[in-house]
Motif scaffolding. Structure first.
Motif, PDB file in Angstrom:
ATOM      1  N   GLY A 159      -3.813  -3.810   5.210  1.00  0.00           N
ATOM      2  CA  GLY A 159      -4.405  -3.487   4.746  1.00  0.00           C
ATOM      3  C   GLY A 159      -3.995  -1.724   4.566  1.00  0.00           C
ATOM      4  N   LEU A 160      -4.230  -0.960   4.515  1.00  0.00           N
ATOM      5  CA  LEU A 160      -4.253   1.311   4.702  1.00  0.00           C
ATOM      6  C   LEU A 160      -4.728   1.629   5.023  1.00  0.00           C
ATOM      7  N   GLY A 161      -5.959   2.748   5.549  1.00  0.00           N
ATOM      8  CA  GLY A 161      -6.840   3.324   5.668  1.00  0.00           C
ATOM      9  C   GLY A 161      -6.324   4.302   5.439  1.00  0.00           C
ATOM     10  N   GLU A 162      -6.974   5.301   4.686  1.00  0.00           N
ATOM     11  CA  GLU A 162      -7.082   6.931   4.739  1.00  0.00           C
ATOM     12  C   GLU A 162      -6.412   7.540   6.113  1.00  0.00           C
ATOM     13  N   ASP A 163      -7.254   6.982   7.146  1.00  0.00           N
ATOM     14  CA  ASP A 163      -6.237   7.520   8.447  1.00  0.00           C
ATOM     15  C   ASP A 163      -5.634   6.655   9.361  1.00  0.00           C
ATOM     16  N   GLY A 164      -4.581   5.662   8.474  1.00  0.00           N
ATOM     17  CA  GLY A 164      -3.645   5.300   8.970  1.00  0.00           C
ATOM     18  C   GLY A 164      -3.082   3.964   9.705  1.00  0.00           C
ATOM     19  N   PHE A 222      -0.362   6.792   2.181  1.00  0.00           N
ATOM     20  CA  PHE A 222       1.152   5.652   1.930  1.00  0.00           C
ATOM     21  C   PHE A 222       2.074   6.726   1.972  1.00  0.00           C
ATOM     22  N   ARG A 223       2.119   8.319   1.675  1.00  0.00           N
ATOM     23  CA  ARG A 223       3.145   8.875   1.710  1.00  0.00           C
ATOM     24  C   ARG A 223       3.993   9.688   3.264  1.00  0.00           C
ATOM     25  N   GLU A 224       3.318  10.038   3.542  1.00  0.00           N
ATOM     26  CA  GLU A 224       2.598  10.398   4.935  1.00  0.00           C
ATOM     27  C   GLU A 224       3.232   8.906   5.744  1.00  0.00           C
ATOM     28  N   VAL A 225       3.124   8.090   5.727  1.00  0.00           N
ATOM     29  CA  VAL A 225       3.044   6.294   6.477  1.00  0.00           C
ATOM     30  C   VAL A 225       5.064   6.608   6.008  1.00  0.00           C
ATOM     31  N   ARG A 226       5.503   6.369   4.828  1.00  0.00           N
ATOM     32  CA  ARG A 226       6.400   6.047   4.837  1.00  0.00           C
ATOM     33  C   ARG A 226       7.655   6.941   5.673  1.00  0.00           C
ATOM     34  N   LYS A 249       0.186   1.663  -8.812  1.00  0.00           N
ATOM     35  CA  LYS A 249       0.885   2.591  -9.881  1.00  0.00           C
ATOM     36  C   LYS A 249      -0.336   4.436  -8.967  1.00  0.00           C
ATOM     37  N   ALA A 250      -1.757   3.370  -9.248  1.00  0.00           N
ATOM     38  CA  ALA A 250      -2.747   5.202  -8.541  1.00  0.00           C
ATOM     39  C   ALA A 250      -2.175   5.077  -7.080  1.00  0.00           C
ATOM     40  N   VAL A 251      -0.917   5.108  -6.601  1.00  0.00           N
ATOM     41  CA  VAL A 251      -0.868   4.757  -4.782  1.00  0.00           C
ATOM     42  C   VAL A 251       0.815   5.464  -4.627  1.00  0.00           C
ATOM     43  N   SER A 252       0.945   5.215  -5.743  1.00  0.00           N
ATOM     44  CA  SER A 252       3.332   5.346  -6.165  1.00  0.00           C
ATOM     45  C   SER A 252       2.864   6.748  -7.174  1.00  0.00           C
ATOM     46  N   GLY A 253       1.513   7.184  -7.054  1.00  0.00           N
ATOM     47  CA  GLY A 253       1.951   8.833  -8.657  1.00  0.00           C
ATOM     48  C   GLY A 253       2.476   8.580  -9.619  1.00  0.00           C
ATOM     49  N   GLU A 254       2.398   7.657  -9.757  1.00  0.00           N
ATOM     50  CA  GLU A 254       2.903   6.804 -11.440  1.00  0.00           C
ATOM     51  C   GLU A 254       2.125   7.522 -12.619  1.00  0.00           C
TER      52      GLU A 254
END
Length: 254
Positions: A159-164, A222-226, A249-254
Motif C-alpha cells: 500500500g501507500l500511506g499519506e506520509d509515503g 502518489f505523484r510525489e513518489v513517482r 481514477k481518484a488517485v490519478s486525478g482523472e
C-alpha cells in the motif's frame, strides 16, 4: 555478474519507474488483481506460489473476492503460500491485526493447508519476533542469502500511506537503513503499535511488486513518489522483477 540481491540497488525496477494501470474504482482494482493472481498461478506450472499480503481496505476487497465462489475453487491454494508484508504487534483476535482481517476476508472461505499460511509471530519482544519470522522465511527459501534469479516472492502487495510509507517502512525509521535482515520492526511516531515489517532486501527478491492505491487523499503522495523528489520510504522500493502501480481514477486525478 549479478548474483546477490544487494547488487540490485542500482539496477532493479523501482517505484519511480514502475508500470501504472488506472482503473475506475477499488472494486475494479480487486477484480483485476484477483484475475492477475489466478493467471500467475496458472502460468507457474510447478512449485509453490509465494505472496506477501498487505493490509488496507482495497486489499480487503481483493481477499473477499478471492474467497468468493468465483475464485475460491479455481485457485490452487495447495500450492500457494501466504506471507505478510507487515503486522501490528496485537493479538490475532484484535481487529487492528492484518492477520485477523485476512482470516475473516479470505482464510475462512478457502481450503488452504495450515502450513501454507505464515502469519507474523506476535511477541512482546518485537525484535525477537522479527528474527523468528526471518528464520521461517529462510526455511522456505532453503538458502540463507537472497540470490538474484531466485526470487523469494512471486507477488508482493504493498500500500501507500499519506506520509509515503509502505508496509511498515515509516519515514525516519532505522529500518529504512537495513541492508541485511529480511525482517525487522519499527515504531511509528504518529501511529499506534510497534510493527513488524519486511525490509527492502526481501521485497527486492520478487517477481512482481504491486502497489495498490485508491482514494483522492492519495493523489498527491502518489505523484510525489513517482517524481522521486523526496526521500519517502516508498521511493526506495526496488525489485529484480517488475513494479506495478494499480491505482484508481481518484488517485490519478482523472
Amino acid at each position: 555478474m549479478v548474483d546477490t540481491i544487494e547488487d540490485i540497488s542500482s539496477k532493479g525496477h523501482t517505484a519511480k519507474t514502475g508500470y501504472v494501470l488506472v482503473l475506475s474504482d477499488p472494486n475494479a482494482q480487486a477484480d483485476y488483481l484477483a484475475s492477475f493472481i489466478m493467471h500467475q498461478a496458472e502460468r507457474k506450472k510447478e512449485g509453490t506460489i509465494t505472496i506477501a499480503l498487505s493490509g488496507g481496505s482495497t486489499p480487503k476487497r481483493l481477499y473477499e473476492l478471492l474467497g468468493s465462489e468465483n475464485y475460491a475453487h479455481r485457485i490452487p491454494w495447495h500450492r500457494i503460500h501466504l506471507f505478510f508484508g507487515d503486522e501490528r504487534m496485537v493479538p490475532y483476535t484484535n481487529e487492528a491485526s492484518n492477520f485477523y482481517m485476512v482470516k475473516k476476508a479470505l482464510l475462512e472461505h478457502i481450503t488452504i493447508p495450515f502450513r501454507n499460511v505464515h502469519p507474523m509471530p506476535i511477541l512482546e519482544d518485537v525484535a525477537q519476533a522479527a528474527q523468528l519470522y526471518e528464520q521461517e522465511l529462510k526455511s522456505v527459501y532453503h538458502v540463507d542469502r537472497l540470490q538474484v534469479g531466485k526470487p523469494f516472492f512471486d507477488i508482493v502487495l504493498l500500500g501507500l500511506g499519506e506520509d509515503g510509507h509502505t508496509a511498515s517502512l515509516f519515514p525516519k525509521s532505522p529500518v529504512l537503513k537495513e541492508k541485511q535482515k529480511w525482517v525487522s520492526w519499527s515504531e511509528p511516531v504518529d501511529a499506534p503499535y510497534k510493527r513488524m515489517t519486511l525490509t527492502y532486501p526481501i521485497i527486492a527478491s520478487s517477481r512482481f511488486v504491486i502497489f495498490v492505491v485508491s482514494g483522492k487523499n492519495k493523489a498527491q503522495i502518489f505523484r510525489e513518489v513517482r517524481e522521486g523528489k523526496k526521500e519517502y520510504p516508498s521511493v526506495a522500493v526496488r525489485t529484480e522483477g517488475e513494479v506495478h502501480w494499480i491505482i484508481d481514477k481518484a488517485v490519478s486525478g482523472e
